[in-house]
Design a protein around this motif. Structure first.
Motif, mmCIF file in Angstrom:
data_model
loop_
_atom_site.group_PDB
_atom_site.id
_atom_site.type_symbol
_atom_site.label_atom_id
_atom_site.label_comp_id
_atom_site.label_asym_id
_atom_site.label_seq_id
_atom_site.Cartn_x
_atom_site.Cartn_y
_atom_site.Cartn_z
ATOM 1 N N GLU A 71 39.035 36.285 58.355
ATOM 2 C CA GLU A 71 39.621 36.019 57.040
ATOM 3 C C GLU A 71 39.351 37.211 56.116
ATOM 4 O OE1 GLU A 71 41.478 33.424 56.421
ATOM 5 O OE2 GLU A 71 41.095 32.454 58.370
ATOM 6 N N ILE A 72 40.182 37.339 55.081
ATOM 7 C CA ILE A 72 40.067 38.474 54.174
ATOM 8 C C ILE A 72 38.964 38.235 53.144
ATOM 9 C CG2 ILE A 72 41.265 39.820 52.405
ATOM 10 C CD1 ILE A 72 42.248 40.347 55.230
ATOM 11 N N GLU A 73 38.167 39.289 52.899
ATOM 12 C CA GLU A 73 37.155 39.227 51.863
ATOM 13 C C GLU A 73 37.074 40.584 51.167
ATOM 14 O OE1 GLU A 73 33.464 38.143 53.613
ATOM 15 O OE2 GLU A 73 32.989 40.167 54.291
ATOM 16 N N PRO A 74 36.445 40.668 49.994
ATOM 17 C CA PRO A 74 36.375 41.935 49.251
ATOM 18 C C PRO A 74 35.626 43.017 50.019
ATOM 19 C CG PRO A 74 35.824 40.079 47.821
ATOM 20 C CD PRO A 74 35.860 39.542 49.229
ATOM 21 N N ALA A 75 36.001 44.263 49.745
ATOM 22 C CA ALA A 75 35.275 45.415 50.257
ATOM 23 C C ALA A 75 35.154 46.418 49.111
ATOM 24 C CB ALA A 75 35.983 46.003 51.476
ATOM 25 N N LEU A 76 35.928 47.521 49.113
ATOM 26 C CA LEU A 76 35.912 48.399 47.953
ATOM 27 C C LEU A 76 36.405 47.668 46.708
ATOM 28 C CD1 LEU A 76 37.236 51.866 49.204
ATOM 29 C CD2 LEU A 76 34.931 51.299 48.473
ATOM 30 N N ALA A 77 37.382 46.799 46.895
ATOM 31 C CA ALA A 77 37.900 46.018 45.775
ATOM 32 C C ALA A 77 37.052 44.768 45.599
ATOM 33 C CB ALA A 77 39.355 45.629 46.028
ATOM 34 N N GLN A 78 36.601 44.531 44.378
ATOM 35 C CA GLN A 78 35.843 43.318 44.121
ATOM 36 C C GLN A 78 36.770 42.129 43.887
ATOM 37 O OE1 GLN A 78 33.481 43.433 40.594
ATOM 38 N NE2 GLN A 78 35.174 43.958 39.227
ATOM 39 N N SER A 79 38.031 42.406 43.493
ATOM 40 C CA SER A 79 38.987 41.326 43.248
ATOM 41 C C SER A 79 40.401 41.894 43.281
ATOM 42 C CB SER A 79 38.721 40.660 41.887
ATOM 43 O OG SER A 79 38.902 41.590 40.835
ATOM 44 N N TRP A 80 41.367 41.015 43.387
ATOM 45 C CA TRP A 80 42.772 41.428 43.352
ATOM 46 C C TRP A 80 43.621 40.271 42.858
ATOM 47 C CZ3 TRP A 80 39.764 41.069 47.689
ATOM 48 C CH2 TRP A 80 40.031 40.016 48.569
ATOM 49 N N ILE A 81 44.775 40.636 42.325
ATOM 50 C CA ILE A 81 45.744 39.671 41.829
ATOM 51 C C ILE A 81 47.085 39.975 42.473
ATOM 52 C CG2 ILE A 81 46.960 38.786 39.791
ATOM 53 C CD1 ILE A 81 44.536 39.645 38.123
ATOM 54 N N VAL A 82 47.763 38.953 42.972
ATOM 55 C CA VAL A 82 49.097 39.099 43.554
ATOM 56 C C VAL A 82 50.098 38.492 42.571
ATOM 57 C CG1 VAL A 82 50.560 38.648 45.543
ATOM 58 C CG2 VAL A 82 48.085 38.887 45.851
ATOM 59 N N SER A 83 51.135 39.239 42.243
ATOM 60 C CA SER A 83 52.137 38.742 41.301
ATOM 61 C C SER A 83 52.859 37.529 41.876
ATOM 62 C CB SER A 83 53.147 39.842 40.964
ATOM 63 O OG SER A 83 53.860 40.240 42.125
ATOM 64 N N ASP A 84 53.456 36.745 41.003
ATOM 65 C CA ASP A 84 54.129 35.514 41.438
ATOM 66 C C ASP A 84 55.231 35.781 42.446
ATOM 67 O OD1 ASP A 84 52.483 34.066 39.806
ATOM 68 O OD2 ASP A 84 53.921 33.882 38.160
ATOM 69 N N ASP A 85 55.913 36.935 42.331
ATOM 70 C CA ASP A 85 56.990 37.253 43.275
ATOM 71 C C ASP A 85 56.475 37.929 44.544
ATOM 72 O OD1 ASP A 85 56.330 39.753 42.340
ATOM 73 O OD2 ASP A 85 58.264 40.147 41.374
ATOM 74 N N GLY A 86 55.154 38.159 44.649
ATOM 75 C CA GLY A 86 54.563 38.748 45.851
ATOM 76 C C GLY A 86 54.821 40.228 46.010
ATOM 77 N N LEU A 87 55.282 40.904 44.961
ATOM 78 C CA LEU A 87 55.668 42.309 45.071
ATOM 79 C C LEU A 87 54.607 43.276 44.539
ATOM 80 C CD1 LEU A 87 59.444 42.146 44.029
ATOM 81 C CD2 LEU A 87 58.443 42.147 46.324
ATOM 82 N N ARG A 88 53.613 42.791 43.820
ATOM 83 C CA ARG A 88 52.600 43.677 43.241
ATOM 84 C C ARG A 88 51.196 43.144 43.533
ATOM 85 N NH1 ARG A 88 56.046 42.744 39.430
ATOM 86 N NH2 ARG A 88 54.577 41.526 38.174
ATOM 87 N N TYR A 89 50.373 44.024 44.078
ATOM 88 C CA TYR A 89 48.970 43.717 44.347
ATOM 89 C C TYR A 89 48.139 44.625 43.437
ATOM 90 C CZ TYR A 89 50.165 41.098 48.593
ATOM 91 O OH TYR A 89 50.655 40.175 49.473
ATOM 92 N N THR A 90 47.375 44.023 42.547
ATOM 93 C CA THR A 90 46.538 44.786 41.626
ATOM 94 C C THR A 90 45.080 44.607 42.023
ATOM 95 O OG1 THR A 90 48.144 44.404 39.854
ATOM 96 C CG2 THR A 90 45.949 45.181 39.215
ATOM 97 N N PHE A 91 44.421 45.725 42.356
ATOM 98 C CA PHE A 91 43.047 45.705 42.848
ATOM 99 C C PHE A 91 42.099 46.292 41.808
ATOM 100 C CE2 PHE A 91 45.812 45.952 46.520
ATOM 101 C CZ PHE A 91 45.249 45.067 47.423
ATOM 102 N N ARG A 92 40.968 45.639 41.589
ATOM 103 C CA ARG A 92 39.903 46.173 40.753
ATOM 104 C C ARG A 92 38.744 46.568 41.659
ATOM 105 N NH1 ARG A 92 38.450 46.490 35.608
ATOM 106 N NH2 ARG A 92 40.310 45.321 34.965
ATOM 107 N N LEU A 93 38.371 47.844 41.607
ATOM 108 C CA LEU A 93 37.298 48.350 42.459
ATOM 109 C C LEU A 93 35.945 47.861 41.968
ATOM 110 C CD1 LEU A 93 38.340 52.078 43.004
ATOM 111 C CD2 LEU A 93 38.962 50.066 44.355
#
Length: 489
Positions: A71-93
């Motif tokens: 299963e997926i878990e954080p690594a360099l990114a502590q968190s991420w947000i996926v847009s409602d349309d599934g087209l944008r992944y925003t990662f916070r390191l």
């Protein structure tokens, strides 16, 4: 019986090389990965074998990673947000991710590394399935955004692969650091003074156990495990599974991953008889997959004829060859008729790696094809050949990885209409349209017999009782800091 004696002799010779016996339940986790000595390699320039992949996962993590269960878990990114349309992944390191040498990792550096994997010169094996990426942008020093051309539900599984690990030059990004490298292998540890200034750093306790990682042959690795000088042997394939099957180990030490992917033959040429779909179909239908699966030394292998593996939502009903439900005798009779119509006897050269398991598979292929009038010989990978073995684990639970291996950019035998369907799938505005396009490509490739699928890939490990955090998973990925869930008393 002779084969088993030869395998046992190889293991005995390897035990002599490992020296000594016995071991300890504490101290560093000792890992023997099957392959070359581990080095931190650039996956855009050369493929990663199991030792290099394990080193990359440990010392040059990506934005995300797999946990013990896949299963997926954080690594360099502590968190991420996926847009409602599934087209944008925003990662916070993570705020306190440091590269070797003390420099802080920035979003711009990660963006540059990810873009390099997509460049024209890149030879990254994931490049064909990363084409859905539209852009990668650093928003701030700690935030980056990946934009897609269309939604991809399992996109994070690609980013978790070791081929997407982030190294800056020859320096890793943790969490482990290389603290030694000699004949005993690479020594890895999370430094005791690595005090992160945020609460999302690596867990304390057993997940921080130091590691000794070496790369060696399957026979040497198994012998080391038998002698109590390794806690884990990993990176095993069906090619070296017979070594493990004859090693006289407790049955619960050998663990098979439920890997998804391909064990198949790819056509390297489309001239002569192999340019005729009827001849390719005859070769595919003559193969007795049940007979291969019945080999005791290959126990655990699952045969199939469809290109796409089961359980993929994008193509819930993979295309089956029109002969798949016929008895083997009936299939061979039809295949024999097709081959008999050729003006000259047919001879095939099949490129395969060495290893007793692969030799067993080839013995079955040679027998099956001889039954329809085709003579086959095995050659080494890279030699002039008519077919080559594919033995690969799928990097995500998605259909394009299977299909794009047989596009006209990648395969000698292909069909332009299948490529067009794949292009339609990549540009599809929604999941329903994408599913239709992928199913169409699958049906076209099946109809022209663009490949000969033998079955699913097989991956195995030898696991000591100490590694109570080890979990088999579909990606056959086993991060080293998840191997021990809790230390014993």
């Amino acid at each position: 019986m002779l084969g088993r004696r030869i395998l046992c002799a190889a293991l005995i010779a390897a035990i002599a090389l490992t020296g000594g016996c016995g071991g300890a339940d504490r101290g560093p986790i000792r890992i023997s990965a099957i392959g070359s000595p581990p080095h931190l390699l650039n996956p855009n320039l050369r493929p990663l074998d199991p030792p290099a992949a394990m080193l990359a996962e440990a010392s040059a993590q990506g934005l995300v990673r797999f946990d013990a269960a896949g299963e997926i878990e954080p690594a360099l990114a502590q968190s991420w947000i996926v847009s409602d349309d599934g087209l944008r992944y925003t990662f916070r390191l993570r705020r306190a991710t440091w590269v070797d040498g003390g420099a802080r990792v920035t979003a711009a550096q990660v963006v540059a590394r990810l873009k390099a994997s997509l460049s024209r010169a890149s030879r990254n094996p994931l490049k064909p399935v990363l084409g859905a990426i539209d852009d990668i942008v650093a928003m701030t020093d700690e935030v980056l955004e990946i934009s897609l051309k269309g939604p991809r539900p399992n996109f994070l599984q690609l980013l978790a692969q070791p081929e997407m690990s982030v190294a800056l030059g020859d320096r890793g990004t943790g969490p482990y650091r290389v603290v030694g490298d000699d004949a005993a292998g690479v020594r890895l540890a999370i430094p005791a003074d690595d005090d992160r200034d945020d609460e999302d750093g690596p867990e304390a306790g057993p997940r921080r156990a130091p590691v000794q990682l070496r790369g060696e042959s399957a026979a040497q690795a198994i012998a080391r495990f038998r002698a109590g000088r390794a806690d884990l042997v990993t990176g095993g394939t069906i090619g070296d599974l017979p070594f493990a099957r004859t090693a006289d180990l407790p049955s619960n030490r050998l663990v098979l991953d439920p890997a998804q992917g391909l064990l198949a033959l790819a056509f390297l040429k489309a001239e002569g008889p192999l340019g005729d779909p009827a001849i390719r179909r005859a070769l595919a239908m003559a193969v007795d997959r049940d007979s291969i699966a019945a080999e005791a030394l290959l126990a655990g292998f699952a045969g199939r004829a469809a290109l796409i593996g089961p359980g993929i939502d994008e193509v819930p009903t993979p295309a089956q060859p029109d002969w798949a439900s016929q008895p083997i005798g009936q299939r061979r009779q039809a295949a024999r008729t097709a081959i008999a119509a050729l003006p000259a006897p047919m001879r095939l050269r099949v490129a395969m790696p060495g290893g007793p398991g692969y030799r067993l598979i080839f013995a079955h292929l040679r027998r099956d094809w001889a039954a329809i009038g085709v003579q086959a010989t095995v050659v080494a990978p890279g030699a002039d050949a008519d077919l080559a073995l594919i033995d690969a684990v799928a990097p995500s639970i998605a259909a394009p990885w299977y299909l794009r291996r047989f596009s006209c950019d990648a395969s000698a035998v292909c069909e332009a209409t299948a490529d067009a369907a794949l292009a339609d799938a990549r540009a599809a505005p929604d999941a329903a349209a994408r599913q239709i396009a992928l199913a169409k490509a699958d049906q076209i490739l099946s109809a022209i017999t663009a490949y000969i699928v033998i079955g699913a890939p097989l991956r195995w490990s030898l696991v000591a009782p100490r590694l109570n955090g080890f979990r088999p998973n579909p990606f056959a990925r086993h991060p080293i800091d998840t191997l021990i869930a809790a230390e014993g008393p």
